[in-house]
Each structure stands twice: as C-alpha cells, then as structure tokens.
Design an enzyme around this catalytic site. Structure first.
Site, PDB file in Angstrom:
ATOM      1  N   ASP A 127       0.261  -5.774   6.202  1.00 23.38           N
ATOM      2  CA  ASP A 127      -0.272  -4.640   6.948  1.00 23.38           C
ATOM      3  C   ASP A 127      -0.215  -4.883   8.456  1.00 23.38           C
ATOM      4  O   ASP A 127       0.255  -4.033   9.230  1.00 23.38           O
ATOM      5  CB  ASP A 127      -1.711  -4.387   6.493  1.00 23.38           C
ATOM      6  CG  ASP A 127      -2.378  -3.210   7.176  1.00 23.38           C
ATOM      7  OD1 ASP A 127      -2.452  -3.202   8.422  1.00 23.38           O
ATOM      8  OD2 ASP A 127      -2.863  -2.316   6.477  1.00 23.38           O
TER       9      ASP A 127
ATOM     10  N   LEU B 143      -3.344   0.606   6.219  1.00 19.71           N
ATOM     11  CA  LEU B 143      -2.088   0.797   5.486  1.00 19.71           C
ATOM     12  C   LEU B 143      -2.210   0.185   4.100  1.00 19.71           C
ATOM     13  O   LEU B 143      -1.760   0.756   3.105  1.00 19.71           O
ATOM     14  CB  LEU B 143      -0.922   0.186   6.259  1.00 19.71           C
ATOM     15  CG  LEU B 143      -0.759   0.634   7.699  1.00 19.71           C
ATOM     16  CD1 LEU B 143       0.460  -0.044   8.324  1.00 19.71           C
ATOM     17  CD2 LEU B 143      -0.640   2.155   7.795  1.00 19.71           C
ATOM     18  N   ASP B 144      -2.814  -0.997   4.030  1.00 14.68           N
ATOM     19  CA  ASP B 144      -3.045  -1.646   2.745  1.00 14.68           C
ATOM     20  C   ASP B 144      -3.961  -0.809   1.861  1.00 14.68           C
ATOM     21  O   ASP B 144      -3.623  -0.463   0.729  1.00 14.68           O
ATOM     22  CB  ASP B 144      -3.693  -3.020   2.963  1.00 14.68           C
ATOM     23  CG  ASP B 144      -2.678  -4.156   3.009  1.00 14.68           C
ATOM     24  OD1 ASP B 144      -1.627  -4.047   2.357  1.00 14.68           O
ATOM     25  OD2 ASP B 144      -2.951  -5.152   3.693  1.00 14.68           O
ATOM     26  N   HIS B 145      -5.137  -0.508   2.362  1.00 16.26           N
ATOM     27  CA  HIS B 145      -6.118   0.196   1.530  1.00 16.26           C
ATOM     28  C   HIS B 145      -5.647   1.602   1.189  1.00 16.26           C
ATOM     29  O   HIS B 145      -5.753   2.038   0.035  1.00 16.26           O
ATOM     30  CB  HIS B 145      -7.467   0.230   2.245  1.00 16.26           C
ATOM     31  CG  HIS B 145      -8.182  -1.079   2.246  1.00 16.26           C
ATOM     32  ND1 HIS B 145      -9.043  -1.467   1.248  1.00 16.26           N
ATOM     33  CD2 HIS B 145      -8.145  -2.112   3.123  1.00 16.26           C
ATOM     34  CE1 HIS B 145      -9.524  -2.677   1.509  1.00 16.26           C
ATOM     35  NE2 HIS B 145      -8.989  -3.090   2.650  1.00 16.26           N
TER      36      HIS B 145
ATOM     37  N   GLY C 291      -2.978   1.464  -1.339  1.00 12.27           N
ATOM     38  CA  GLY C 291      -3.555   1.067  -2.623  1.00 12.27           C
ATOM     39  C   GLY C 291      -4.144   2.248  -3.376  1.00 12.27           C
ATOM     40  O   GLY C 291      -3.903   2.413  -4.575  1.00 12.27           O
TER      41      GLY C 291
END
Length: 471
Positions: free
Chosen positions: A341, A371-373, A376
C-alpha cells in the site's frame, strides 16, 4: 439516497453532498455487477473527522464497506428466499476498522507497523519510498545499494541521497527489493486512468450451487486463503465474520509478521503447507477439491507453477470462485512487481498530494492504509456477489482487483463531500478478546447486517498452528 442522523442547516447543500458521497457507493456497486435497485437498501450514519485527508478517503472507505454489507445482505436473502434487507453502516466503525492495525494491542504491547528502513528518503532529485519490514526485503535493499547487512538508517539515507530516484527504484527492484520513486500528481508511471476497479468473468457452465438457508450469509462456504499482509487478509477476515470456513495456507519457508496476522486473522484458521513437498501438495489438493472459493494475494503468475493459474483451477474445479489480488494491476510493465500500500501511494501521486507544509518537507500519506483496507472490502464484496451469481446461474467466477486500481478510483473517480456528523470516537468500536496470543485489544468489524454488528466466531491464533482440514 442515504439519510443522516443530523439536522443540517442548509438542507440543499447537505443533500448535494450526500448524493456525491453516494455516487462512490453506486460506482462500486456497478463495478461489482450489482442490481442498482438495491442501492436504496444501504444507508450510512455519518461522523466527522474519521479519516481526514486531502483525497476523499472517508468517501472511499464507507463506500467499500457499504457495498460489502449490501453484497452480504443480498447473498443472505438469496439463501433464505426473502427480500434483501436494509443495512445501515456506521462511519465511525468504518474509520476505526480502516486503521485496525494501529488500534491493535497484544497484552498491552503496541506492534511496530513499519521497520526503521521503511519510509520516505531524499534522493538526489526527489524522494523515494522504501519497504523493508520483512528481513529478506531489508537484506535486498541494502545489497542493492552496496550497504552492509547491518546497515543503519543514516547509512541508507546517505546512499539514497547520492542517487536519482528512478535509478534507485530500478536498482532495488532488480535486486528483489522494494523502493519506488515518489511521483508527482499526473506523472505516475502507472496508467491510472486505464485500471479497472474490479474485473469479473464467468467461466464454464457448471450447474448452480444452491446455498440453503443459514444463520449467516456465507455459512458453509469454504475459502482457501492464500493471501498475506493486509488487503487479502482483510477480505478473508470479512468472509469469516460472515460465516465462511476460512483456512489460511502459508509456506513454512516464507516469513510473515505475526502481529499482522494477529490483526487480520480473526475468524480464520491457519495452517502451513509447502506446495513443493509431495505430501503437503496432496493435502492441499484435497482441500482444493472441496473448496468453494480460492483467494490469492501474490504477483501475477507467481503461483502458476503450482497449478494455481485461474484457468487451470477453473478447468479442474468447475464452479469454483477464484479471486485474485495484486499491487500494480494485471497488465503493463509493473504488473509483475512486488508492492505494498505505502509504495502504491508513493508511485501513483497520492503521497505527493498528501504532503504537508510548503513542499520542502517529505511526502505525506493517507490517514490509513486505505488502498489495502478498501481493496480488501471490495474483494470480499466481489466474492459474495460471485456466490450469489453462482447460486442463481451456475458457472465459475474469476475476479481480479489491485491496489493500483483502487488508487486510480480514489484519485480519479471518488468525489469529496462534506456531510456533518458527530465527531468520530473510536471507543465504541474497540473491544478486547482473549486468545492464544494473549489479550487482544482490537477494532470491531464495520460490516453492517440487519441484526446489527457481528463478532468473529474465534480470535486470531498462531500462524500455522491449525490442522489443514475443513471443519
């Protein structure tokens, strides 16, 4: 349109702002292939100041959780034969969950999220961002720059300051390390405007897999989790929350941060299998034969030599849902590169946009690894929608998402809007759970269901400690 718990002074302005914010939900739901008529079933409870940023991070965050909640409600309704119920997402829960790794405490200990050699550094002509949290990435970074294995931050700073940013990027990449040049807005090497948010295709004509009525939307669904770090584990953590039997598989030869797993391992079991070892491979193939979903979080092609290319999986196991996640997108010169990220933020211009001060200081970062969360929750939503479509029409599904695709949406497709609400307080969305790791102080799940917030059926455990079998 969503509703608000507040009484705005200027109703027209607030309504316009809500329409703008709901546009992000509508866009994400359309990218998932959802019925637009269902959008009225998701509403939001606003807060102020939860994820402050120059870019519309709060709007992205709530939209990703909103569509995931809606996809869960849709699947649950399909299984029960009823109408899709309404869900109401609390933006305070969303803001808290998007920084779950920062809220985590293990017996009172605060994990370290970034190692000393990870961060922004001055280059001869700009800035670079490095990622050296894992020992092998740290070693490759130092080797690429001609530094000793015990190199310290001041030595790294001196070595980077003497080189151009793009030269550092390519030298470190060639050595298997992780560093990117910080891009100015509009000057990214990543083709942001061309990156899709979600790619989905039906494969084959396998008969529908009907899912019977169950207490939770994903009850009885078996998920093989081949993901690491944050985005993929957030997706599978969410599927576990919704009832899926999620079994994470890691190679015993590939290190993982146990603190990261403590944050994202809720609801799952974890086993270690070496796919290059014949006995472990037979165990894995038996798991695969009974799986409903396979989620991978590796670079394009990285798992193909194990027979895990999507088309190979779908040919051998008709009706399977194969969901893939990568950093930089699925085509182009960067597709095969490793990424995280923080690196995607730097390479796509986000870090430059979020810089504080007069421009002489270092680049900035989003208030969360959004961006990760965000990716996800979108990945979990895509899996839930694929299960609904498979229930109705059969066939397998191949899903692809990337951190760069979510970055493209954030910078080019999500509009900022100000909707007043009470000041964000994370306290109601934090709790403590006893586990084999110790007492976990952690964020609760933000997914909205008609019955209210859900709790995971089991806390995070030790990596690789479980037997590789389905429940």
């Amino acid at each position: 349109m969503t509703t608000s718990d507040t009484s705005p002074r200027d109703t027209g302005d607030i309504r316009d702002a809500q329409d703008t914010r709901d546009a992000a939900t509508a866009h994400a739901w359309a990218a998932l292939g959802g019925d637009p008529a269902l959008l009225e079933r998701v509403t939001y409870r606003p807060v102020s100041g939860g994820l402050p940023a120059r870019l519309p991070v709060a709007e992205l965050a709530r939209a990703t959780v909103g569509v995931c909640s809606l996809a869960a409600a849709e699947l649950g309704a399909r299984r029960s034969g009823g109408a899709v119920p309404a869900v109401r997402v609390d933006e305070g829960a969303v803001a808290t969950a998007f920084i779950s790794e920062r809220h985590l405490r293990i017996d009172g200990r605060k994990p370290t999220n970034f190692a000393p050699l990870s961060g922004f550094w001055r280059a001869a002509d700009g800035w670079v961002r490095t990622h050296a949290n894992y020992p092998h990435h740290r070693a490759r970074l130092l080797t690429a720059l001609g530094l000793p294995d015990d190199g310290e931050p001041d030595e790294l700073a001196a070595a980077l300051a003497a080189r151009p940013a793009r030269a550092i990027q390519e030298t470190v990449y060639a050595a298997g390390g992780l560093a990117v040049a910080v891009a100015e807005p509009g000057e990214s090497e990543i083709p942001l405007g061309a990156l899709p948010l979600i790619e989905s295709r039906r494969v084959g004509d396998a008969s529908p897999r009907r899912l019977g009525e169950a207490p939770l939307p994903a009850s009885g669904v078996r998920v093989l989790d081949l993901t690491r770090v944050i985005a993929g584990p957030v997706a599978t953590r969410t599927l576990a929350l919704l009832g899926a039997d999620v079994l994470r598989i890691d190679s015993p030869r590939l290190p993982e941060d146990p603190d990261a797993h403590a944050d994202t391992g809720f609801g799952k079991r974890s086993a270690a299998l070496d796919l290059a070892a014949p006995e472990d491979r037979r165990t894995f193939e038996a798991l695969l034969a009974d799986a409903d979903v396979v989620v991978t979080g590796y670079r394009p092609g990285a798992l193909d030599h194990f027979g895990l290319a999507p088309d190979t999986l779908l040919e051998r196991h008709p009706g399977l849902v194969v969901a893939q996640l990568c950093a930089w997108g699925w085509s182009g010169p960067w597709a095969g590169r490793r990424g995280f990220d923080s690196l995607v933020q730097a390479a796509t211009g986000i870090a430059a946009i979020e810089a504080k001060g007069d421009g002489d200081g270092p680049p900035g970062a989003l208030p969360a690894q959004a961006l990760d969360h965000g990716t996800g929750y979108l990945l979990a939503a895509a899996v839930l929608r694929a299960l609904t479509e498979r229930h109705d029409a059969g066939g397998g599904r191949h899903l692809r998402l990337s951190l760069a695709g979510t970055a493209s949406w954030l910078t080019h497709g999500v509009a900022s809007a100000q909707v007043d609400g009470p000041a964000h307080d994370p306290a109601p969305w934090l709790t403590e759970t006893a586990s084999d790791l110790g007492t976990l102080h952690h964020a609760r799940a933000p997914i909205a269901t008609p019955a209210g917030p859900l709790d995971w059926a089991r806390p995070s455990g030790r990596l690789g400690a479980d037997t590789p079998r389905w429940l």
